[in-house]
Design an enzyme around this catalytic site. Structure first.
Site, PDB file in Angstrom:
ATOM      1  N   GLN A 125       7.605  -4.638   9.890  1.00  0.00           N
ATOM      2  CA  GLN A 125       7.284  -3.225  10.096  1.00  0.00           C
ATOM      3  C   GLN A 125       6.796  -2.999  11.528  1.00  0.00           C
ATOM      4  O   GLN A 125       5.753  -3.506  11.920  1.00  0.00           O
ATOM      5  CB  GLN A 125       6.196  -2.834   9.088  1.00  0.00           C
ATOM      6  CG  GLN A 125       5.579  -1.471   9.299  1.00  0.00           C
ATOM      7  CD  GLN A 125       4.517  -1.174   8.241  1.00  0.00           C
ATOM      8  OE1 GLN A 125       4.834  -0.905   7.084  1.00  0.00           O
ATOM      9  NE2 GLN A 125       3.261  -1.223   8.622  1.00  0.00           N
ATOM     10  N   GLY A 126       7.569  -2.258  12.302  1.00  0.00           N
ATOM     11  CA  GLY A 126       7.215  -2.039  13.706  1.00  0.00           C
ATOM     12  C   GLY A 126       6.523  -0.705  13.923  1.00  0.00           C
ATOM     13  O   GLY A 126       7.163   0.281  14.305  1.00  0.00           O
ATOM     14  N   TYR A 127       5.232  -0.677  13.649  1.00  0.00           N
ATOM     15  CA  TYR A 127       4.465   0.558  13.824  1.00  0.00           C
ATOM     16  C   TYR A 127       3.502   0.448  15.013  1.00  0.00           C
ATOM     17  O   TYR A 127       3.647   1.143  16.004  1.00  0.00           O
ATOM     18  CB  TYR A 127       3.645   0.875  12.566  1.00  0.00           C
ATOM     19  CG  TYR A 127       4.412   1.416  11.381  1.00  0.00           C
ATOM     20  CD1 TYR A 127       5.796   1.568  11.396  1.00  0.00           C
ATOM     21  CD2 TYR A 127       3.727   1.772  10.217  1.00  0.00           C
ATOM     22  CE1 TYR A 127       6.472   2.066  10.279  1.00  0.00           C
ATOM     23  CE2 TYR A 127       4.406   2.273   9.104  1.00  0.00           C
ATOM     24  CZ  TYR A 127       5.768   2.413   9.141  1.00  0.00           C
ATOM     25  OH  TYR A 127       6.421   2.913   8.039  1.00  0.00           O
ATOM     26  N   SER A 128       2.475  -0.430  14.887  1.00  0.00           N
ATOM     27  CA  SER A 128       1.394  -0.487  15.881  1.00  0.00           C
ATOM     28  C   SER A 128       1.916  -0.890  17.255  1.00  0.00           C
ATOM     29  O   SER A 128       2.903  -1.628  17.376  1.00  0.00           O
ATOM     30  CB  SER A 128       0.341  -1.504  15.456  1.00  0.00           C
ATOM     31  OG  SER A 128      -0.302  -1.074  14.295  1.00  0.00           O
ATOM     32  N   SER A 160       3.588  -8.390  11.268  1.00  0.00           N
ATOM     33  CA  SER A 160       3.542  -9.586  10.426  1.00  0.00           C
ATOM     34  C   SER A 160       4.945 -10.139  10.208  1.00  0.00           C
ATOM     35  O   SER A 160       5.870  -9.378   9.915  1.00  0.00           O
ATOM     36  CB  SER A 160       2.933  -9.267   9.063  1.00  0.00           C
ATOM     37  OG  SER A 160       1.664  -8.722   9.228  1.00  0.00           O
ATOM     38  N   GLU A 243       3.742   1.777  -2.726  1.00  0.00           N
ATOM     39  CA  GLU A 243       3.148   0.641  -3.438  1.00  0.00           C
ATOM     40  C   GLU A 243       1.936   1.057  -4.257  1.00  0.00           C
ATOM     41  O   GLU A 243       1.292   0.221  -4.879  1.00  0.00           O
ATOM     42  CB  GLU A 243       2.727  -0.440  -2.451  1.00  0.00           C
ATOM     43  CG  GLU A 243       3.903  -1.127  -1.823  1.00  0.00           C
ATOM     44  CD  GLU A 243       3.431  -2.225  -0.900  1.00  0.00           C
ATOM     45  OE1 GLU A 243       3.686  -3.396  -1.213  1.00  0.00           O
ATOM     46  OE2 GLU A 243       2.800  -1.918   0.114  1.00  0.00           O
ATOM     47  N   GLU A 373     -12.859   2.413   9.433  1.00  0.00           N
ATOM     48  CA  GLU A 373     -13.288   3.661  10.077  1.00  0.00           C
ATOM     49  C   GLU A 373     -12.287   4.781   9.782  1.00  0.00           C
ATOM     50  O   GLU A 373     -12.673   5.912   9.457  1.00  0.00           O
ATOM     51  CB  GLU A 373     -13.423   3.449  11.593  1.00  0.00           C
ATOM     52  CG  GLU A 373     -14.619   2.587  12.000  1.00  0.00           C
ATOM     53  CD  GLU A 373     -14.457   1.105  11.654  1.00  0.00           C
ATOM     54  OE1 GLU A 373     -13.311   0.646  11.491  1.00  0.00           O
ATOM     55  OE2 GLU A 373     -15.484   0.421  11.528  1.00  0.00           O
TER      56      GLU A 373
END
Lengths: 390, 330
Positions: A125-128, A160, A243, A373
């Site tokens: 998963q390429g988000y951050s 990951s 999920e 947070e």
């Protein structure tokens, strides 16, 4: 494969199959049967998929089993109970598959779903990005339209299993003039092509599951855009909710197992420590048992809400907070109870170091998938109705 | 819980909340703190059918479970209601379960019919003693004993809305055969009522704090936009929700006479008291100096929760609960 309809029969069937199959599998792997060994985890996931235990909730026409959520939950719970490790393609099975079923074109479904079902295609998963963590919508990876598709440039991080992944779903900016959330699009990117570079990041556990991913003029076919340009944020948010109802189940089972182990350890070490220390340990253990009870009730509640078709709400944030923070308290106590033994190097026993590994991992759990947070902001703003921060 | 039961409980909560919202101001003014005001309020409770919530329909009750008792008690706590409705519900339920052979004394039937308010004895003290004696319940040798007890030196102490006195001499007593399991259910329900009341008072305090955080502006924005304010309030909200979840789980366990009912109730007790005390403390802090004034109602919530905590601690505090939970889980 035909599964029993009744939940009790299904549970017995799953338990029976898992106990036999996993024990035999573990036996074959001998000392390499270690949850830290990613090859072992991948191989078990491959076995599950080969035996038909994938796509449990997916429609039959795409190779799924159309099991109701209650039976999916039973599978996830029993799978954790038998001690089997989680796979390396959870993102493919749990996030991308359902996302394609929901938002994908027929061609995308036909092309990508079989690879997930058979566990042949591992997804990441390429988000951050280095500059976009909690403020994900500020991400700067760009996809520019070109004659035969899109050209992707950017830098993703904390991805990951990127070094094992065949494909990656990527959030990229396609419209720099639109507001941050509206200018994003959702792409499927082949990781095995020129211009994609993966660099593992060594974690505090010593292992490297997270990676940095660099995209340099990477070509993305037009057919690998999911939804329309600008739909990226909406799809990513929906993807995160698929999920719901089952995500925490394996984690809760593990929590209970770790709690039981900790109790034995406290009973064992109790004779060696001062009475007040033992009393304090017992109190902390009982408080954690109460957290475990709440987590169980919350999981039941989430499952019931998902089954009744209620739209996902901010309750996932409350479960994530409770689980991740209680899990840190649990492993902290376990480390304390184990005393100086935790300082020594791993010996001959294959389970050596597992506690330290799990303990270090709990530090990631309050950060990944939305920091504590951010989760508290969600609870404060969406449940309590407090104003957004500036 | 079935969908139908869920709907009924939701309706009960809505109607109680609406009704009590209209009583709150009078309660805070202390207009129900004398025996006349208390008598009027008590009559009203009986007319609404609240006292017979857990009594079967064939005995003129609503035939609802312990969750209904918890919901009502929570709403009463939110409104800072000054009378022992929760305890009366538990007494009425017990009397309907056991054979009293029509021998209930007038003071007991009048109390449950809403005709005369009475205080309730909790250990050494009588709560809600608005110039009235108190009811004490105990169990010995297979019998439940109800006693009407004199109240000594009653007055308003820490909680300015709940009069408290010393439990004095017994004026009248009655005994009925009562199997231990019925007595245990009564004790559990009585505790659940106190916990739910605390949860309601705490939940009301959180609502005040959230409203204040949205309205009070400093540094050019509502203070609720600052994480130093919003995160503690989010923590309180989650703690209250979790506590309520465990409390209702305990209610179901009590109704089903589950063998782990006490364990579940102890867990609920731990979480309710943690959440309730955290909530009222945070609510005062969120209000800043306003929170230290009499004018701002948050102190009533603070005092009610602390009052209930002291009552509950007479039998077991959190250290005892944690110790028992450790042993029960073994």
């Amino acid at each position: 494969m035909k599964f029993p309809e009744s939940h009790a029969d299904f549970r017995a069937y799953v338990r029976d199959w898992l106990q036999g199959s996993y024990a035999a599998f573990r036996e074959r792997w001998g000392e390499r049967a270690d949850p830290r060994n990613l090859d072992f985890r991948r191989a078990w996931e491959d076995t599950l998929c080969a035996e038909g235990w994938s796509g449990l909730g997916w429609p039959r026409e795409y190779g799924g089993h159309e099991l109701d959520l209650a039976r999916q939950a039973i599978f996830h719970e029993e799978h954790a109970l038998c001690g089997a490790p989680l796979g390396v393609n959870l993102i493919g099975h749990g996030i991308l598959g359902p996302t394609l079923l929901h938002f994908g074109t027929e061609e995308q479904k036909q092309r990508f779903l079989p690879g997930i079902l058979r566990n042949e295609t591992v997804w990441c998963q390429g988000y951050s990005e280095p500059g976009s963590g909690s403020d994900l919508a500020s991400l700067r990876t760009r996809a520019q339209q070109c004659p035969d598709g899109w050209r992707l440039n950017g830098h993703k991080i904390w991805t990951s299993f990127a070094d094992r992944a065949d494909w990656c779903f990527v959030l990229a900016r396609t419209d720099s003039d639109a507001s941050p959330h509206k200018g994003l699009s959702f792409f499927l990117v082949d990781m095995r092509q020129p211009g994609v570079r993966v660099e593992p990041i060594r974690q505090i556990t010593g292992e490297a599951e997270f990676c940095e991913v660099f995209f340099e003029d990477v070509h993305v076919e037009s057919s690998c855009l999911v939804g329309a340009p600008g739909d990226g944020w909406r799809i990513a948010m929906a993807a995160a909710s698929f999920e719901r109802g089952t995500y925490f189940l394996p984690r809760l089972v593990r929590f209970r197992q770790e709690l039981a182990n900790l109790r034995q350890e406290i009973e064992k070490r109790g004779e060696e420590v001062a009475a007040v220390s033992l009393a304090a340990w017992r109190s902390r253990w009982a408080r954690l048992a109460t957290d475990s009870h709440v987590l169980r009730l919350k999981a039941d509640q989430a499952l019931a809400a998902a089954m009744s078709g209620k739209p996902p709400g901010p309750e996932g944030s409350t479960t994530k907070l409770l689980w991740s923070e209680a899990h840190q308290r649990l492993l902290e106590l376990a480390i304390e109870v184990n005393g100086v033994a935790v300082l020594q190097p791993a010996g001959e026993n294959p389970s050596d170091g597992l506690l330290q590994h799990a303990w270090l991992w709990t530090r990631a759990e309050t950060i990944l998938a939305g920091t504590s947070e951010i989760q508290r902001n969600i609870v404060a703003e969406r449940i309590l109705g407090l104003p957004k921060g500036g | 819980m079935s969908k139908q039961e869920g709907l009924e409980l939701g309706m009960l909560m809505d109607s109680a909340r609406r009704f009590l919202a209209g009583r709150r101001e009078g309660i805070l003014r202390g207009s129900c703190s004398d025996s006349e005001g208390a008598a009027a309020l008590w009559r009203e409770c009986a007319e609404l059918g609240w006292l017979l919530t857990c009594v079967p329909p064939d005995a003129d009750g609503a035939g609802m479970g312990t969750s209904a008792l918890a919901i009502l008690a929570e709403e009463l706590g939110r409104a800072l209601y000054p009378l022992p409705v929760g305890r009366a519900m538990a007494v009425a339920a017990l009397l309907a379960e056991i054979d009293t052979a029509g021998a209930q004394p007038a003071w007991l039937t009048d109390w449950l019919a809403g005709e005369t308010p009475l205080g309730v004895v909790e250990g050494r003290v009588v709560r809600h003693a608005c110039g009235t004696p108190g009811v004490r319940a105990s169990h010995a040798a297979g019998e439940v004993i109800f006693e009407l007890v004199e109240t000594g030196a009653a007055g308003f102490g820490l909680d300015p809305l709940v009069a408290v006195g010393r439990a004095g001499a017994v004026q009248s007593a009655v005994r009925f055969k009562c199997p231990p399991s019925n007595w245990q259910t009564f004790e559990f329900r009585s505790r659940i009522a106190l916990l739910a009341e605390a949860l309601g008072a705490a939940s009301g305090a959180l609502e005040l704090a959230v409203a204040y955080a949205c309205e009070r502006t400093q540094f050019g924005r509502p203070i609720g936009a600052f994480q130093a304010i919003k995160h503690p309030l989010a923590n309180i909200r989650m703690a209250i929700d979790d506590a309520r979840l465990t409390l209702h789980d305990a209610c179901e366990a009590v109704d089903a006479r589950r063998s782990d009912g006490e364990q579940r109730l102890l867990m609920a007790e731990l979480l309710v008291m943690e959440a309730a005390q955290g909530s009222v403390e945070q609510a005062i802090q969120t209000h800043g100096a306003m929170g230290f004034t009499w004018e701002c109602p948050v102190h009533f919530h603070f005092k009610r929760v602390k009052h209930l905590a002291a009552i509950l601690r007479q039998t077991h505090d959190s250290s005892v609960i944690l110790d028992r939970l450790w042993h029960m889980a073994g």
